[in-house]
Design a protein around this motif. Structure first.
Motif, PDB file in Angstrom:
ATOM      1  N   CYS A  92       0.911  -1.286  -0.021  1.00 50.87           N
ATOM      2  CA  CYS A  92       0.035  -0.038  -0.241  1.00 50.87           C
ATOM      3  C   CYS A  92       0.705   1.168   0.081  1.00 50.87           C
ATOM      4  O   CYS A  92       2.008   1.036   0.851  1.00 50.87           O
ATOM      5  N   GLN A  93       0.569   2.313  -0.760  1.00 50.51           N
ATOM      6  CA  GLN A  93       1.226   3.373  -0.866  1.00 50.51           C
ATOM      7  C   GLN A  93       1.425   3.888   0.693  1.00 50.51           C
ATOM      8  O   GLN A  93       0.627   3.969   1.778  1.00 50.51           O
ATOM      9  N   GLY A  94       2.736   4.519   0.873  1.00 52.84           N
ATOM     10  CA  GLY A  94       2.928   5.120   2.357  1.00 52.84           C
ATOM     11  C   GLY A  94       3.887   3.987   2.988  1.00 52.84           C
ATOM     12  O   GLY A  94       4.782   4.411   3.435  1.00 52.84           O
ATOM     13  N   MET A  95       3.999   2.822   2.356  1.00 56.27           N
ATOM     14  CA  MET A  95       4.878   1.862   2.968  1.00 56.27           C
ATOM     15  C   MET A  95       6.191   2.053   2.532  1.00 56.27           C
ATOM     16  O   MET A  95       7.122   1.917   2.879  1.00 56.27           O
ATOM     17  N   ASN A  96       6.372   2.650   1.079  1.00 54.03           N
ATOM     18  CA  ASN A  96       7.452   2.880   0.510  1.00 54.03           C
ATOM     19  C   ASN A  96       8.327   4.109   1.196  1.00 54.03           C
ATOM     20  O   ASN A  96       9.498   3.883   1.539  1.00 54.03           O
ATOM     21  N   CYS A  97       7.434   5.185   1.709  1.00 49.89           N
ATOM     22  CA  CYS A  97       8.331   5.868   2.628  1.00 49.89           C
ATOM     23  C   CYS A  97       8.978   5.720   4.003  1.00 49.89           C
ATOM     24  O   CYS A  97      10.000   6.058   4.055  1.00 49.89           O
ATOM     25  N   ILE A  98       8.068   4.654   4.649  1.00 53.12           N
ATOM     26  CA  ILE A  98       8.491   4.152   5.810  1.00 53.12           C
ATOM     27  C   ILE A  98       9.872   3.322   5.818  1.00 53.12           C
ATOM     28  O   ILE A  98      10.525   3.325   6.342  1.00 53.12           O
ATOM     29  N   GLY A  99       9.670   2.430   4.664  1.00 52.49           N
ATOM     30  CA  GLY A  99      10.609   1.528   4.249  1.00 52.49           C
ATOM     31  C   GLY A  99      11.811   2.383   3.944  1.00 52.49           C
ATOM     32  O   GLY A  99      12.935   1.762   4.267  1.00 52.49           O
ATOM     33  N   ALA A 100      11.694   3.377   3.105  1.00 50.92           N
ATOM     34  CA  ALA A 100      12.841   4.040   2.618  1.00 50.92           C
ATOM     35  C   ALA A 100      13.795   4.859   3.765  1.00 50.92           C
ATOM     36  O   ALA A 100      14.767   4.720   3.934  1.00 50.92           O
ATOM     37  N   LEU A 101      12.758   5.286   4.840  1.00 60.66           N
ATOM     38  CA  LEU A 101      13.289   5.761   6.077  1.00 60.66           C
ATOM     39  C   LEU A 101      14.075   4.810   6.954  1.00 60.66           C
ATOM     40  O   LEU A 101      15.300   4.908   7.306  1.00 60.66           O
ATOM     41  N   LEU A 102      13.535   3.792   6.783  1.00 63.96           N
ATOM     42  CA  LEU A 102      14.512   2.497   7.445  1.00 63.96           C
ATOM     43  C   LEU A 102      15.766   2.014   6.820  1.00 63.96           C
ATOM     44  O   LEU A 102      16.531   1.652   7.470  1.00 63.96           O
ATOM     45  N   VAL A 103      15.401   2.022   5.533  1.00 65.81           N
ATOM     46  CA  VAL A 103      16.717   1.691   4.732  1.00 65.81           C
ATOM     47  C   VAL A 103      17.872   2.625   5.183  1.00 65.81           C
ATOM     48  O   VAL A 103      19.078   2.166   4.995  1.00 65.81           O
ATOM     49  N   LEU A 104      17.449   3.803   4.946  1.00 65.56           N
ATOM     50  CA  LEU A 104      18.411   4.752   5.196  1.00 65.56           C
ATOM     51  C   LEU A 104      18.816   4.902   6.577  1.00 65.56           C
ATOM     52  O   LEU A 104      20.468   5.340   6.749  1.00 65.56           O
ATOM     53  N   HIS A 105      18.319   4.476   7.570  1.00 58.56           N
ATOM     54  CA  HIS A 105      18.778   4.533   8.837  1.00 58.56           C
ATOM     55  C   HIS A 105      19.129   3.283   9.805  1.00 58.56           C
ATOM     56  O   HIS A 105      19.235   3.440  11.043  1.00 58.56           O
ATOM     57  N   VAL A 106      18.579   2.150   9.256  1.00 59.37           N
ATOM     58  CA  VAL A 106      18.932   1.043   9.988  1.00 59.37           C
ATOM     59  C   VAL A 106      20.125   0.259   9.085  1.00 59.37           C
ATOM     60  O   VAL A 106      20.077   0.114   8.062  1.00 59.37           O
ATOM     61  N   GLN A 107      21.103  -0.344  10.098  1.00 62.59           N
ATOM     62  CA  GLN A 107      22.293  -0.801   9.352  1.00 62.59           C
ATOM     63  C   GLN A 107      22.193  -2.086   8.753  1.00 62.59           C
ATOM     64  O   GLN A 107      23.267  -2.353   7.916  1.00 62.59           O
ATOM     65  N   ASP A 108      21.114  -2.906   8.752  1.00 63.19           N
ATOM     66  CA  ASP A 108      21.276  -4.228   8.271  1.00 63.19           C
ATOM     67  C   ASP A 108      19.999  -4.470   7.316  1.00 63.19           C
ATOM     68  O   ASP A 108      18.856  -4.028   7.883  1.00 63.19           O
ATOM     69  N   GLU A 109      19.773  -4.837   6.122  1.00 64.63           N
ATOM     70  CA  GLU A 109      18.918  -5.091   5.488  1.00 64.63           C
ATOM     71  C   GLU A 109      17.731  -5.885   6.059  1.00 64.63           C
ATOM     72  O   GLU A 109      16.530  -5.780   6.107  1.00 64.63           O
ATOM     73  N   ASP A 110      18.338  -7.007   6.885  1.00 62.96           N
ATOM     74  CA  ASP A 110      17.217  -7.779   7.505  1.00 62.96           C
ATOM     75  C   ASP A 110      16.678  -7.424   8.656  1.00 62.96           C
ATOM     76  O   ASP A 110      15.404  -7.140   8.950  1.00 62.96           O
ATOM     77  N   ALA A 111      17.500  -6.399   9.463  1.00 60.74           N
ATOM     78  CA  ALA A 111      16.687  -5.618  10.719  1.00 60.74           C
ATOM     79  C   ALA A 111      15.856  -4.615  10.129  1.00 60.74           C
ATOM     80  O   ALA A 111      15.082  -4.308  10.833  1.00 60.74           O
ATOM     81  N   ALA A 112      16.107  -3.957   8.999  1.00 68.99           N
ATOM     82  CA  ALA A 112      15.183  -2.933   8.390  1.00 68.99           C
ATOM     83  C   ALA A 112      13.971  -3.799   8.022  1.00 68.99           C
ATOM     84  O   ALA A 112      12.858  -3.368   8.217  1.00 68.99           O
ATOM     85  N   PHE A 113      13.778  -4.794   7.393  1.00 67.98           N
ATOM     86  CA  PHE A 113      12.272  -5.744   7.343  1.00 67.98           C
ATOM     87  C   PHE A 113      11.620  -5.777   8.557  1.00 67.98           C
ATOM     88  O   PHE A 113      10.444  -5.527   8.591  1.00 67.98           O
TER      89      PHE A 113
END
Length: 387
Positions: A92-113
């Motif tokens: 759903c739209q909006g999830m991309n923005c939250i996910g992008a913020l986490l990708v930028l500021h969480v150090q590991d892809e698994d942790a970001a998921f």
């Protein structure tokens, strides 16, 4: 002092924020990870349904956040894996923005998921479901507090028939990621993440969203109060991010509003409004899915000159409508306190119920074709249309 508390007060550095977020989010996300039947990489290997994959690909570059190509690739994988984990939501739209913020500021892809799963399932649950029940509930909480803190703005919006979803949905579905300057967003999220450890957890985090909305509204409140045109008032509200000016001044105002909200009260209100929103969504689905009720409301024309008596909400005025044959398109639910059929909305803008320009959301049905609603079930009243 917790590093996130310092970040909320004065701002973490670009280098110190990722480890602080990663550690703090992991404390809560690990519980979701341990309860899951699959790992992130197993979800990733499961593939993504065609429609979700197409929508995700479209939105990777629409986050308004400074993503590099490698970040977009990570974001695509995380969103795809989550769509596999939660097929009822998918993407759903909006999830991309939250996910992008986490990708930028969480150090590991698994942790970001797993951080994304935490945000969508526990911090802001129901924001991205088909019925958006969590979002609808929180917008009801928002409007309740708006009436308290901004009574004139609230009254003006009511008179112009502007509801919370019209101006706040874009802000809330992404928790302001992509909607406000990144320097503001990360400080707000410092506070959201820190508050997860509070007594009321998700309600504490929701207070950050509500307080930020109030800080935005305060920038244009005096202008909104004098608007006589719904379009102009809505444009003012939607344009508030462009009025922020100084980051520190705006954040000081936002945290002032956040501090004024009681998380315990917000928690109770969220629970109550969530039940209401879920019941309305269920009723709407039931009306659309039930053959007899669907025929009564949408498909079969009522008897010639079907006579309906309504009461305006609050019940200060009763009025009659004689509908010519055609699909009325009224969506009705049983009133929570009265038990009487209450107008929830309309099937379309072209239906008779909408085009008569008298019936409004919240109006109560008193009788249909002379059959009083009191003492009869909603189903009995609707079936009377076909008599």
């Amino acid at each position: 002092m917790h590093p996130l508390d310092a970040g909320r007060a004065a701002g973490l550095t670009d280098s110190s924020r990722p480890p602080a977020w990663t550690t703090a989010l992991a404390e809560h996300a690990d519980r979701i990870r341990r309860r899951s039947d699959h790992s992130y990489y197993e979800y990733l290997a499961g593939g993504v349904a065609g429609d979700a994959a197409v929508e995700i690909a479209k939105d990777l570059s629409r986050t308004n956040l400074p993503l590099q190509r490698c970040h977009e690739a990570q974001l695509g994988r995380i969103l795809g894996a989550y769509a596999t984990r939660n097929p009822n939501v998918g993407y759903c739209q909006g999830m991309n923005c939250i996910g992008a913020l986490l990708v930028l500021h969480v150090q590991d892809e698994d942790a970001a998921f797993w951080a994304l799963a935490l945000v969508l399932e526990q911090i802001f649950p129901g924001y991205h479901s088909t019925a958006m029940t969590g979002l609808v509930a929180d917008q009801a909480v928002l409007m309740t507090h708006l009436a308290h803190y901004f009574p004139q703005v609230s009254a003006r919006l009511a008179s112009l028939e502007i509801e919370a979803h019209a101006f706040s949905t874009k802000w809330l579905v992404g928790a302001f990621a992509g909607a406000l300057p990144l320097a503001v967003v990360v400080r707000l999220w410092d506070s959201i993440i820190l508050r997860l450890g509070g007594q009321h957890g998700a309600a504490d985090a929701a207070c950050v969203l509500f307080g930020t909305v109030f800080a935005l509204i305060s920038l244009v409140a005096t202008d909104v109060e004098v608007q006589n045109d719904a379009g102009s008032a809505l444009l003012l509200l939607q344009s508030t991010p462009s009025h922020i000016g100084s980051t520190e001044t705006f954040l000081a105002a936002a945290f002032g509003w956040i501090g004024a909200l009681c998380p315990y009260e917000v928690s109770l209100q969220r629970d109550s409004y969530f039940l209401d929103a879920a019941a309305e969504a269920e009723a709407r689905d039931r009306l659309r899915g039930s053959a007899r009720w669907s025929v009564a409301l949408h498909e079969s024309p009522p008897t010639p000159e079907a006579k309906w008596r309504f009461s305006k909400a609050p019940r200060t005025l009763e009025y009659d409508v004689a509908f010519a044959p055609g699909a009325l398109g009224l969506l009705l639910v049983e009133g929570k306190t009265t038990g009487l059929p209450t107008v929830y909305g309309f099937a379309s803008n072209d239906c008779l119920g909408k085009r008569c320009n008298m019936v409004r959301k919240g109006d109560v049905v008193i009788s249909v074709n002379g059959l009083p609603c009191t003492g009869h079930t909603l189903h009995e009243v609707l079936v009377s249309i076909l008599l």
